[in-house]
Design a protein around this motif. Structure first.
Motif, PDB file in Angstrom:
ATOM      1  N   SER A1726       0.826  -1.207   0.000  1.00 42.14           N
ATOM      2  CA  SER A1726       0.000   0.000   0.000  1.00 42.14           C
ATOM      3  C   SER A1726       0.856   1.252   0.000  1.00 42.14           C
ATOM      4  N   ILE A1727       2.173   1.084  -0.024  1.00 38.29           N
ATOM      5  CA  ILE A1727       3.061   2.242   0.105  1.00 38.29           C
ATOM      6  C   ILE A1727       3.498   2.747  -1.259  1.00 38.29           C
ATOM      7  N   ASN A1728       3.521   4.073  -1.392  1.00 38.52           N
ATOM      8  CA  ASN A1728       4.031   4.665  -2.624  1.00 38.52           C
ATOM      9  C   ASN A1728       5.549   4.745  -2.483  1.00 38.52           C
ATOM     10  N   LEU A1729       6.235   3.700  -2.980  1.00 40.32           N
ATOM     11  CA  LEU A1729       7.681   3.599  -2.755  1.00 40.32           C
ATOM     12  C   LEU A1729       8.440   4.753  -3.377  1.00 40.32           C
ATOM     13  N   ASP A1730       7.949   5.227  -4.531  1.00 41.70           N
ATOM     14  CA  ASP A1730       8.687   6.306  -5.210  1.00 41.70           C
ATOM     15  C   ASP A1730       8.850   7.497  -4.281  1.00 41.70           C
ATOM     16  N   THR A1766      15.305  -3.495   4.522  1.00 43.97           N
ATOM     17  CA  THR A1766      13.965  -4.133   4.546  1.00 43.97           C
ATOM     18  C   THR A1766      13.262  -3.925   3.213  1.00 43.97           C
ATOM     19  N   LEU A1767      13.346  -2.692   2.693  1.00 43.98           N
ATOM     20  CA  LEU A1767      12.686  -2.422   1.419  1.00 43.98           C
ATOM     21  C   LEU A1767      13.262  -3.312   0.310  1.00 43.98           C
ATOM     22  N   CYS A1768      14.593  -3.432   0.306  1.00 37.71           N
ATOM     23  CA  CYS A1768      15.229  -4.276  -0.722  1.00 37.71           C
ATOM     24  C   CYS A1768      14.773  -5.719  -0.590  1.00 37.71           C
ATOM     25  N   LYS A1769      14.745  -6.157   0.663  1.00 37.15           N
ATOM     26  CA  LYS A1769      14.394  -7.554   0.894  1.00 37.15           C
ATOM     27  C   LYS A1769      12.967  -7.835   0.388  1.00 37.15           C
ATOM     28  N   LEU A1770      12.094  -6.835   0.658  1.00 35.44           N
ATOM     29  CA  LEU A1770      10.688  -7.063   0.306  1.00 35.44           C
ATOM     30  C   LEU A1770      10.440  -6.899  -1.189  1.00 35.44           C
ATOM     31  N   LYS A1771      11.131  -5.958  -1.826  1.00 36.03           N
ATOM     32  CA  LYS A1771      10.808  -5.677  -3.217  1.00 36.03           C
ATOM     33  C   LYS A1771      11.764  -6.367  -4.191  1.00 36.03           C
ATOM     34  N   GLY A1772      12.980  -6.699  -3.723  1.00 36.73           N
ATOM     35  CA  GLY A1772      13.933  -7.317  -4.643  1.00 36.73           C
ATOM     36  C   GLY A1772      14.403  -6.299  -5.682  1.00 36.73           C
ATOM     37  N   LYS A1774      13.191  -5.139  -8.135  1.00 34.42           N
ATOM     38  CA  LYS A1774      12.189  -4.181  -8.612  1.00 34.42           C
ATOM     39  C   LYS A1774      12.308  -2.839  -7.926  1.00 34.42           C
ATOM     40  N   ILE A1775      12.988  -2.800  -6.791  1.00 34.60           N
ATOM     41  CA  ILE A1775      13.048  -1.535  -6.037  1.00 34.60           C
ATOM     42  C   ILE A1775      13.705  -0.459  -6.878  1.00 34.60           C
ATOM     43  N   LEU A1776      14.575  -0.889  -7.783  1.00 33.48           N
ATOM     44  CA  LEU A1776      15.283   0.119  -8.592  1.00 33.48           C
ATOM     45  C   LEU A1776      14.342   0.779  -9.603  1.00 33.48           C
ATOM     46  N   ASP A1777      13.153   0.182  -9.793  1.00 33.91           N
ATOM     47  CA  ASP A1777      12.184   0.817 -10.712  1.00 33.91           C
ATOM     48  C   ASP A1777      11.451   1.950 -10.022  1.00 33.91           C
ATOM     49  N   HIS A1778      11.644   2.102  -8.732  1.00 28.32           N
ATOM     50  CA  HIS A1778      10.857   3.095  -7.989  1.00 28.32           C
ATOM     51  C   HIS A1778      11.615   4.388  -7.759  1.00 28.32           C
TER      52      HIS A1778
END
Length: 2033
Positions: A1726-1730, A1766-1772, A1774-1778
């Motif tokens: 539900s979080i806007n990672l960007d 934690t964010l990396c672990k959860l998103k893998g 894909k986090i770099l797309d944010h």
């Protein structure tokens, strides 16, 4: 025990209502005894208890309730009126009995429900039980389910409607309660028992485990069809018979039961229809024509997927069908043909009946296509045509099928025959009449001689099936010329055939069979009772030899005349001889004598031929006695009649003996199993004697008896041929007379008209006038049945004779044929079944029409003719039509095949030339007559368009159209027209002409029908809209048609259909339905031949097959009345029905005694005015009393009788309060829908409510107040003004209730008083409330005083009546009251006046005692409110809504402003108050808003203002909030809605006055705690939070420092704030509305509060801090996760930057962040990672790694790393797309960090990060191998290591890293020293900062040039210098100073807060929204508020306060501000002058 004796004397019914439980118990016991004693179910005793039965079952005392239940059960069982109590009693049982712990109570409850079902109230009971399933109490659900199950098990699925139960089943299976699930399982098993597999589809989605359990249970069920074990009252006779037969051992009736239970529920009915036309591919119609077969295939596949839906929504499928038909017919690719056929199958299956209209187009094409040899194509075509057959009838497609039979291709012939065979299986004798059978048999007979064996076999199979379906008698005439071999083959096939509705095929097949012929009316009486029987097995009995019995079809079961007579069951079948003819071989005379001597006395046989007539007479008498005593099974009929025919036989000369003989023949025929063989022995003799004067009557009697035994058609044929083969004219005329009578007695079915007609023609030519007369009489009787077509046979007779015939016909015209009285004791109907009787001209008619020679005209309908009819030139079109008329006239009678003519004529019906339209209509009338009943097949494509013409604007065209429709309907019957949706679609069109004509036509036709297709219900919604049509004629016609619709659909269905109407319409329509119910005619009687039992109530409607249109005995829909009146016989058109004259008892002709639909208030014009006149003229009592006396109540009752519904009035004046509650509930329901009625009766309603105020029952009072609240809201919306009369007879009594001890009631009354001000001026309310202050009740006095205060506060002093002085003096008296609450209220009221009116109050209240005066002065001082003159917004008398806060009652007050006459905006006098000026410590203490809004007094030294330059406005201004008084609210239009109320209250939250703030918070809390109201806060959350933390800041900075303030007050305020917040953050939807900036400030406030050591010292401080802790957790969990995370990051950044900030503060912020990190796995999606990554990016920019490492604590860097990890672990990856919101990602430290993390994690996982990370981290060029990379890096590190090149090396490394962000430099660093590592990192950071500083800041357009910042590499100071406006360097101190000033203006303290430069704002990109500060938001809110008002209102916040976080204001905005300030100060000065 004195009280005992009192109630003992009461009558029983009063004991039952007594409040003592013992009395009630005794009452119920006595009632039970009374009920058991009453023998007569209609006794008036029953009615006494009618209203009490509900109490019996709902008694609050469990013991008493049990007895009550017993009594209620007996009542329901025996009282004829019990049905009226169904609804209330069953609902009482459900809610009050089923939840009882006692099993006995539940049992009785269930028994009562079942008993109601038994007395025909099944629907109402079921409705209540289904409502019970929605109850929250699982006990109730279980009991309701169990009751439904038992009801189903006992009464069967005919009585208990399964559809609604099945709908709720899945919900029951999902219940959390195991008992409910178990019960659901049991009921599912029970339902399965009745409907078998139809239950599967609706349950397919339940839990698979449950489904498996069910499957297991289902398998265990016995396979036999279930039978009901309990019957409705109307079926009790049937039950008795059933038992009789079972006891007699005969299974006759039992066997019949199988078919009886045709399942009512078809799986199809339970499915949702799917709309597919819109889902067709856009290019479907292009693709289907495409040249490439693949494209065509794609198109078809798309359709195939769509048509797989099992149920499709109706629509216009014509184009789709046409396209598919084209593929089937023309496509060369056989694969596509098969696919298209599958699509057609899907359409036919999904649309069922609705596909019928397309069947005719498709069938010929499919049959032609059978030439294909490929098996899969053939199979697909077979499936398609079989599915299509089920959507139509054999009749409709017969022409097409027969046309193909002559095809030369053997495969086509074979497949067509096979199709016919399969179709026959679905037919019954009713749907396969001779007229249809004849052409089919003729065609099939050609095929049985075909050269191809497969064609022959197929034809044999088809003929065999026909034989099986309709029996040998019907088929044999067509098989006359077939040789024995072939005949045997046909019979052999017949034996193999299994019919679709045979027993073996099971119920599902039966359902199938019912589908294709849904209009079958084989349903009247017992015919429908026992539908579908398979009689292929002869019943046991002596007639073992009867060979024809095998050919049994499904006969209709008749009523055996004797219980044991199973042996001759054949004769008793409806089909009679057709199916189980008694065939007897002819016996020799010897055998006969032998048989006769066995049963007759010896003397009798000897004397038969004695020469002495007396002996013969004696012998006959003995013979007669013997016959009378003989048992049917033992009577040798043939032997006996042969004995009678023995010499002298029929030549007997003695008339007495002859009479006796003839009588015995009649007896034998009646009592024995009389066969045609026996009949042939005697008929000759009978015909011979029929003309005998003495014996003629006996002969006729014997003939009638024979006709009954052997069927009239056969007997009549024999008798006629015998009569006309002899010469005796007397015999001929008497035979004709006998036949005339016989036809009337037996009905006309099955008579061979052709044979008669030739005989009648002979008779008409006879010389004897008696013979001619008899012949004409017979023709008259035939005319009754056959209709006008009979005349066609005699058109060539002589004119004189023709005129006689016409005269006879004229006599008969308009008469209905009498109901048959004979032929039903043994055969339910003689001859053919009356299947066609319902809606078609009857068989006889059909036969006649079939006999006419018809011409084939299709060859004359040439394409030239068709194109003529469609020509552009109207003259040529006319020529074409003339030709068509000529062709039809010439042909007289035509065959149904007319080629393309229908389409051509249809086009002309909407011709622009009206003359041609009329001509077309005339042609269509001709066509109907010429084509006869076959015109049926054109109803849909030609008939319905004629109906459309009824909407024409020209009268003569409409008349012609109506004539045409009638001509058609006469031929087709009504079924065709009413089936499907076409008629309802026509009615839907909003054309007044069309509607009135069509409704008129239906009103004429419907009453003549015995049954209608179910589709009639589709017209009802449109009928309702016609009832409200703008056109009066349409409304009238609709009202006229209403009773006839109801006659077929029943009241219940029609009432149910009103559910979708608007409430106002619904009530009107229900009222009309009531009226219609009273006038509803009975259905026309079924012809008596159709019933196998006396007409009574025997053949219950309930026992009919599901799809046959039920000939409703109406008992199901309308309450059975004790005394059904005979309905008038309805006149029926000569063709419509054979035999309807019989009167039928109608259960509907009585109106239900009490019906509760319809309006409850009747609008009586000028009724109210008249009542007021009467009261003024003292004609009636004035409504004025201390307690209501009886005469008042009686008077009110009388006044109400004219304008309140009778039943409601009974409830309103009932002695029991529960009835009052019920009445109030009804009034609430009708409030919206009957506004006019309510306003018209308002005076009476209010008076009735005043009576309720004197009731002791709280529930009534609460309900009354609830109603009043709604009522006054409605009245204010309707802008209604209370009249003086209404006010004076209501307000005083309402004010009595304001003194109620119950808080909630007082509150309601106050709310009502408040709302009343909207409909009645406050100034007039004032005296009433003033009167209330004189009450003895202290609570009432206190509340009234408080109310007065509110009125003054809201409407100013003008409300004080008669004058302010008098009113205030009155109020002031109460300051000395004994009661503390009253004293306080009086003081508060006067303080309120003081606030509005200033010191003048002291003058107005006059002299007070010293004590009172000192109390008042003290209170005024304490109120901390400086009086300011409140300008009153004056409004005209119609009040508008405004709001205020009453000082003590915590609720929102809305009230209108009073009219203020001339005092508009009058400035108040400036009576200053000495202390006020001293409060102002500094001269600059201005609150511009307040001053500007207040045209009155502000107590501060004005002149000083002038001395200051405006620039000084920027000087620091501390606003000591507590000193500013929250000005008493001024009201204006702005407050007309809730939003503004909330805005106002929120503005008070931030008030400097603690009490005001608490007050506001309490109100908001009240709103938040009520779920239904909390939504109102939506949209105000930020505003509220801002106000809250402003208040927190105020407490922190000001209140806590104020020595004078009681700390308890502060704690109280804190707890209010925290409580409020907790309430708010528990409502997730609201919590999510808080924005980032606001959350940041809120968290800042809360954390500051937690760290405030001053709080800890207070005694309750710990508690406060604990609460804050809890609150913080709530905020973290419930807010929008993106916003709170973002807020915490910004807050952490701020706290780390602020030098003044305590480390503890940052630590707490980080703890919050850690908690958020723990929540991340759940909230990540539900979080806007960007946004979060942008915040982290900014953070890392402000705090590079080095800087973070320099922090005293390592927590910040750890926190950040943990978060990112934690964010990396959860998103893998894909986090770099944010990282989309970060500009120049490549330079971002964050990106590099993330890449490192990702790489690290990938390494650990054993795989390299070789995915190219989109948008940024470009991977290392594949070509550069790993070795090269390592060399390159080694080179760089060498340089860094050397002293000279270190800078260069670092720069290269920086470049390299920038280029390959995921390059791994770890290996090169890890062997080096710690120092070297940090050196490299620091060096890279410096380069980065240098480059970024140069490259990026200048580009930032969001910041004005003078704000640019250069980031120096020195990590210690974040900002080196800030550019001054003039370009010179200025130190930060200047800005810090400036910031301090700004902060002070905002009320932020400067000591405890971070003094950080506005770094965030400088670093943020233009694309990124800076975190908006809450104060900015508040400003925008406030400015919105200000704009929306004409009068500016005080606000505690200066709108020019600046951004607290220090965002600098641009030059332009400051100039604007200064200009604004100048203007405002000018305004202030001018207003002071």
């Amino acid at each position: 025990m004195g009280d005992d004796s009192e109630w003992l004397k009461l009558p029983v019914d009063q004991k039952c209502e007594h409040k003592l439980w013992k009395a009630r118990l005794n009452g119920y016991e006595e009632a039970l005894k009374i009920f058991q004693k009453i023998r007569d179910e209609k006794s008036p005793e029953w009615s006494k208890f009618l209203g009490l039965i509900k109490k019996f079952v709902t008694d609050s005392n469990a013991v008493v309730q049990l007895k009550g239940l017993e009594a209620a059960l007996v009542y329901v069982e025996n009282a004829h009126v019990a049905g009226k109590t169904t609804g209330e009693v069953v609902s009482g049982v459900v809610s009050k009995v089923f939840n009882q712990p006692k099993a006995r109570a539940k049992e009785l409850g269930i028994e009562i429900c079942l008993m109601y079902i038994e007395i025909e109230k099944g629907e109402a009971v079921q409705e209540e039980l289904l409502k019970g399933l929605d109850n929250k109490n699982p006990k109730i659900i279980v009991a309701c389910t169990e009751t439904l199950r038992k009801a189903l098990s006992e009464f069967g699925s005919k009585i208990i409607l399964l559809k609604p139960i099945i709908k709720v089943l899945p919900k029951l299976f999902e219940s959390r309660d195991k008992a409910v699930r178990d019960e659901a399982k049991l009921i599912a098993v029970e339902i399965y028992r009745w409907i078998r597999d139809a239950l599967r589809p609706p349950l397919q989605n339940i839990n698979s485990l449950q489904l498996k359990e069910l499957e297991e249970e289902w398998v265990k069920l016995p396979t036999g069809a279930p039978k009901p074990t309990r019957f409705l009252r109307s079926q009790q006779e049937l039950e008795a018979k059933l038992e009789q037969q079972q006891s007699a051992g005969g299974d006759a009736e039992g066997g019949g039961d199988d078919g009886d239970e045709v399942p009512q529920i078809d799986a199809y009915e339970l499915l949702e229809a799917v709309e597919i036309l819109s889902k067709l591919p856009k290019d479907f119609y292009d693709k289907i024509e495409a040249k490439k077969w693949q494209e065509r295939k794609e198109a078809l596949e798309a359709v195939e997927v769509l048509v797989k839906n099992p149920k499709l929504e109706a629509g216009d499928y014509a184009d789709l069908v046409k396209a598919l038909k084209k593929v089937v017919g023309k496509d060369t690719n056989v694969m596509l043909v098969a696919l298209a056929a599958k699509c057609l199958t899907g359409l036919a299956v999904g649309l069922r009946k609705k596909f019928g209209q397309y069947a005719g187009h498709v069938v010929p094409t499919i049959l032609e296509k059978f030439k294909e040899k490929k098996p899969q194509v053939v199979q697909a075509l077979q499936e398609a045509i079989d599915a299509i057959f089920l959507t139509t009838t054999l009749q409709n497609i017969s022409e097409d099928v027969l046309a193909v039979m002559d095809n030369k291709n053997p495969t086509i012939k074979q497949q067509t025959s096979l199709f016919i065979a399969r179709s026959f299986r679905h037919c019954t004798a009713a749907t396969l009449p001779k007229s249809l059978l004849k052409p089919f048999c003729a065609a099939l007979l050609k095929h049985i001689s075909d050269s191809a064996s497969e064609v022959r076999d197929a034809a044999f199979e088809a003929l065999g099936t026909a034989l099986k379906v309709v029996g040998e008698k019907a088929v044999n005439p067509f098989l006359v010329d077939v040789d024995k071999l072939k005949l045997d083959k046909i019979k052999e096939c017949s034996e193999k055939v299994e019919l679709a509705h045979g027993k073996k095929a099971g119920l599902a097949a039966e359902k199938k069979e019912l589908k294709p012929v849904p209009g079958r009316t084989a349903s009247s009486g017992a015919a429908g009772d026992k539908d579908m029987k398979d009689v292929s097995v002869p019943k046991p009995g002596p007639l073992k030899k009867a060979p024809a019995t095998k050919a049994g079809g499904p006969p209709k079961k008749g009523k055996p005349s004797a219980p044991g007579g199973a042996g001759s069951a054949g004769t008793k079948n409806k089909k009679g001889l057709e199916i189980k003819e008694i065939v007897e071989p002819e016996l020799s005379i010897e055998v006969c004598e032998e048989k006769a001597s066995a049963v007759l006395p010896a003397t009798c046989i000897q004397l038969l031929d004695s020469s002495n007539w007396k002996e013969r007479l004696a012998c006959m008498e003995e013979f007669q006695k013997a016959v009378e005593l003989m048992d049917r099974t033992e009577m040798p009929c043939q032997a006996l009649v042969r004995m009678l025919a023995k010499k002298p036989g029929w030549k007997e000369t003695n008339f007495q003996v002859m009479q006796m003989k003839l009588h015995i023949v009649a007896l034998i025929a009646q009592k024995g199993n009389f066969s045609k063989t026996s009949a042939q022995i005697v008929l000759d003799g009978l015909v011979d004697k029929i003309g005998d004067v003495k014996c003629g009557n006996n002969a006729k009697e014997a003939m009638t008896a024979i006709a009954e035994a052997c069927m009239l058609p056969w007997t009549a044929e024999q008798v006629m041929s015998m009569a006309f083969s002899q010469k005796n004219p007397k015999n001929q005329s008497e035979t004709l007379n006998w036949l005339s009578n016989a036809i009337k007695e037996f009905g006309f079915s099955g008579l061979n008209v052709k044979a008669f007609i030739s005989n009648v023609k002979t008779a008409l030519a006879a010389t004897n006038p008696a013979v001619r007369t008899s012949a004409i009489t017979l023709l008259g009787v035939m005319y009754l049945y056959v209709g006008p077509s009979l005349r066609m046979f005699f058109e060539d007779e002589k004119p004189a004779l023709l005129s006689q015939i016409d005269a006879e016909f004229e006599k008969m015209q308009g008469q209905s044929p009498p109901a048959p009285t004979r032929g039903i004791s043994k055969h339910s109907t003689s001859g053919t079944e009356e299947g066609e009787d319902g809606d078609e001209p009857d068989d006889g008619g059909n036969d006649v029409v079939d006999l006419l020679p018809r011409t084939e005209i299709s060859d004359k309908i040439t394409s030239e003719l068709i194109s003529k009819i469609g020509d552009k030139n109207w003259k040529i079109r006319k020529e074409g039509l003339d030709e068509v008329a000529g062709i039809i006239n010439e042909a007289k009678f035509i065959q149904p095949n007319i080629g393309e003519l229908p389409t051509a004529l249809k086009g002309r019906l909407n011709d622009s030339n009206k003359i041609l339209v009329q001509q077309t209509l005339t042609i269509l009338q001709q066509l109907a007559v010429a084509m006869g009943p076959n015109i049926k097949q054109h109803v849909k494509n030609l008939g319905i368009p004629v109906i459309t013409v009824l909407g024409d604007s020209k009268n003569n065209v409409r008349a012609a159209a109506l004539a045409t429709v009638n001509a058609w309907a006469e031929q087709t019957g009504m079924k065709e027209w009413l089936e499907g949706e076409d008629l309802s679609e026509e009615l839907k069109k909003e054309n007044p002409f069309l509607r009135q004509e069509l409704l008129g036509w239906l009103a004429e036709k419907l009453p003549t029908l015995r049954s209608t297709p179910t589709d009639l219900i589709l017209c009802v919604p449109h009928l309702y809209s016609c009832l409200e049509d703008r056109n009066g004629d349409v409304r009238k016609k609709a009202q006229d048609a209403l009773p006839f619709f109801m006659m077929h659909l029943g009241y219940e269905k029609m009432a149910k259909a009103t559910g979708k109407l608007k409430p106002t319409s619904k009530d009107q329509v229900l009222a009309m339905l009531e009226k219609a119910k009273a006038n509803m005619p009975a259905k026309p009687a079924a012809p008596a031949k159709a019933t196998s039992k006396p007409m009574g109530g025997s053949a219950p409607a309930k026992f009919q097959p599901a799809s046959a249109p039920v000939e409703d005995s109406v008992s199901s829909t309308v309450e059975p009345k004790p005394d059904p009146k005979k309905a008038k016989a309805v006149g029926v058109s000569s063709k419509a029905k054979s035999a309807q004259g019989k009167k039928v008892p109608s259960k509907t002709s009585l109106k239900e005694d009490e019906d509760k639909s319809g309006p409850i208030f009747i609008v009586v014009p000028n009724g109210k005015e008249q009542r007021m006149k009467d009261e003024k003229g003292l004609k009636v009592l004035k409504w004025n009393f201390t307690t209501p006396r009886d005469e008042y109540i009686e008077q009110l009752k009388t006044q109400m009788s004219s304008c309140v519904a009778k039943w409601l009035q009974d409830e309103m004046f009932h002695s029991d309060f529960q009835h009052h509650n019920k009445a109030l509930a009804v009034m609430v329901d009708h409030l919206e829908s009957e506004k006019e009625g309510v306003i018209g009766c308002l005076d009476l309603i209010l008076k009735w409510l005043t009576l309720r105020f004197f009731d002791t029952n709280t529930s009534v009072l609460m309900k009354a107040l609830e109603y009043l609240k709604l009522l006054f809201t409605l009245l204010s919306e309707e802008e209604y003004h209370l009249t003086e009369n209404e006010a004076s007879s209501f307000i005083p009594y309402l004010i009595l209730k304001v003194g109620e001890p119950k808080d909630v009631i007082r509150k309601d009354v106050r709310a009502i008083l408040n709302r009343m001000c909207l409909v009645y001026p406050a100034s007039k309310m004032f005296p009433f409330i003033m009167e209330g202050t004189k009450s003895k009740n202290s609570k009432q006095r206190a509340e009234c005083l408080e109310e007065l205060g509110c009125l003054v506060e809201s409407y100013g002093m003008n409300v004080c009546q008669p004058t302010a002085g008098k009113a205030l003096k009155e109020i002031a008296i109460h300051i000395g009251d004994r009661d503390n609450a009253v004293r306080n209220a009086a003081l508060n009221t006067i303080v309120t006046v003081y606030n509005v009116h200033g010191d003048q109050v002291f003058k107005l209240i006059g002299t007070l005692s010293e004590k009172d005066m000192s109390m008042l002065e003290e209170r005024i001082k304490r109120s901390a409110k400086r009086p300011s003159a409140a300008p009153m917004k004056q409004v005209e008398e119609k009040p508008q809504r405004t709001q205020s806060i009453s000082s003590n009652a915590n609720m929102l007050r809305k009230g209108p402003a009073e009219d203020m006459s001339s005092k508009l905006n009058q400035a108040r006098s400036m009576s200053g108050h000495p202390e006020a000026a001293q409060m102002v410590r500094r001269e600059f203490q201005l609150d511009l808003d307040e001053i500007e809004n207040d045209n009155g007094t502000v107590r501060c030294e004005m002149p000083e203002l002038v001395q200051h330059k405006l620039d000084d406005i920027f000087e620091p201004v501390l606003i000591p909030e507590p000193k500013i008084r929250a000005v008493s609210p001024h009201f204006d239009d702005m407050h007309s809605n809730t939003a503004s109320t909330i805005n106002f209250i929120i503005s008070q939250v931030a008030s400097g006055d603690i009490n005001t703030s608490i007050q506001a918070l309490t109100q908001i809390d009240e709103v938040l705690r009520q779920e239904d109201k909390a939504e109102a806060m939506s949209g105000h959350i930020d505003q509220f939070l801002i106000a809250t933390f402003m208040q927190l800041r105020l407490i922190y900075n000001t209140h806590m420092a104020d020595e004078k303030l009681e700390k308890d007050e502060i704690i109280k305020l804190y707890s209010c704030i925290i409580g409020n917040m907790i309430s708010l953050f528990q409502i997730e939807s609201l919590a999510r509305e808080a924005s980032t900036g606001v959350l940041k400030d809120l968290m800042h406030g809360l954390i500051t509060l937690m760290l405030d050591s001053r709080i800890e010292d207070l005694e309750e401080g710990q508690q406060v801090i604990r609460s804050v802790n809890l609150l913080v957790v709530k905020v973290l969990e419930k807010s929008d996760q993106t916003n709170i995370l973002s807020a915490l990051l910004v807050l952490l950044q701020d706290s780390l930057l602020a030098t003044a900030s305590s480390p503890k503060f940052s630590e707490l912020v980080m703890k919050c962040l850690w908690r958020m990190v723990r929540l991340l796995p759940d909230t990540i999606n539900s979080i806007n990672l960007d946004r979060i990554l942008l915040d982290i990016h900014i953070f890392m920019k402000v705090f590079p790694k080095e800087k973070l490492k320099q922090c005293k604590s390592e927590f910040p860097i750890r926190t950040l790393k943990t978060l990112l990890h934690t964010l990396c672990k959860l998103k893998g990856p894909k986090i770099l797309d944010h990282l989309t919101m970060i500009d120049n990602k490549s330079e971002s430290e964050l990106e590099a960090h993330l890449c490192r993390m990702m790489k690290h994690s990938m390494d650990q996982a054993g795989s390299k990060l070789d995915k190219e990370t989109e948008k940024g981290a470009s991977r290392i060029d594949e070509k550069s191998s790993k070795a090269k990379v390592n060399d390159f890096l080694a080179e760089i590190f060498k340089k860094i290591g050397s002293k000279e090149n270190t800078k260069e090396g670092l720069a290269e490394l920086y470049e390299y890293k920038k280029k390959y962000s995921d390059a791994d430099i770890e290996p090169f660093l890890k062997n080096s020293s710690q120092f070297f590592q940090s050196y490299v990192e620091r060096g890279l950071r410096v380069i980065e900062m240098e480059r970024e500083g140069k490259g990026r800041i200048p580009t930032s357009t969001g910041i004005s040039p003078q704000m640019e910042v250069t980031c120096a590499p020195a990590p210690t100071s974040a900002v080196s210098s800030i550019g001054n406006t003039n370009g010179e360097e200025v130190g930060p101190s200047v800005y810090l100073e400036r910031l301090k000033i700004l902060r002070q203006r905002c009320g932020l303290d400067n000591t405890k807060q971070d003094d950080r430069p506005p770094l965030t704002s400088l670093l943020s990109k233009p694309a990124v929204p800076a975190v908006a500060s809450s104060t900015d938001m508040l400003h925008s809110k406030l400015s919105q508020l200000r704009e929306s008002r004409e009068q500016h209102q005080h606000s505690d916040l200066d709108p020019h306060q600046t951004h607290p976080s220090g965002t600098a204001t641009t030059a332009s905005s400051s100039t604007a501000n200064i200009d604004d300030l100048k203007k405002r100060l000018e305004r202030i000065k001018s207003s002071r002058k």
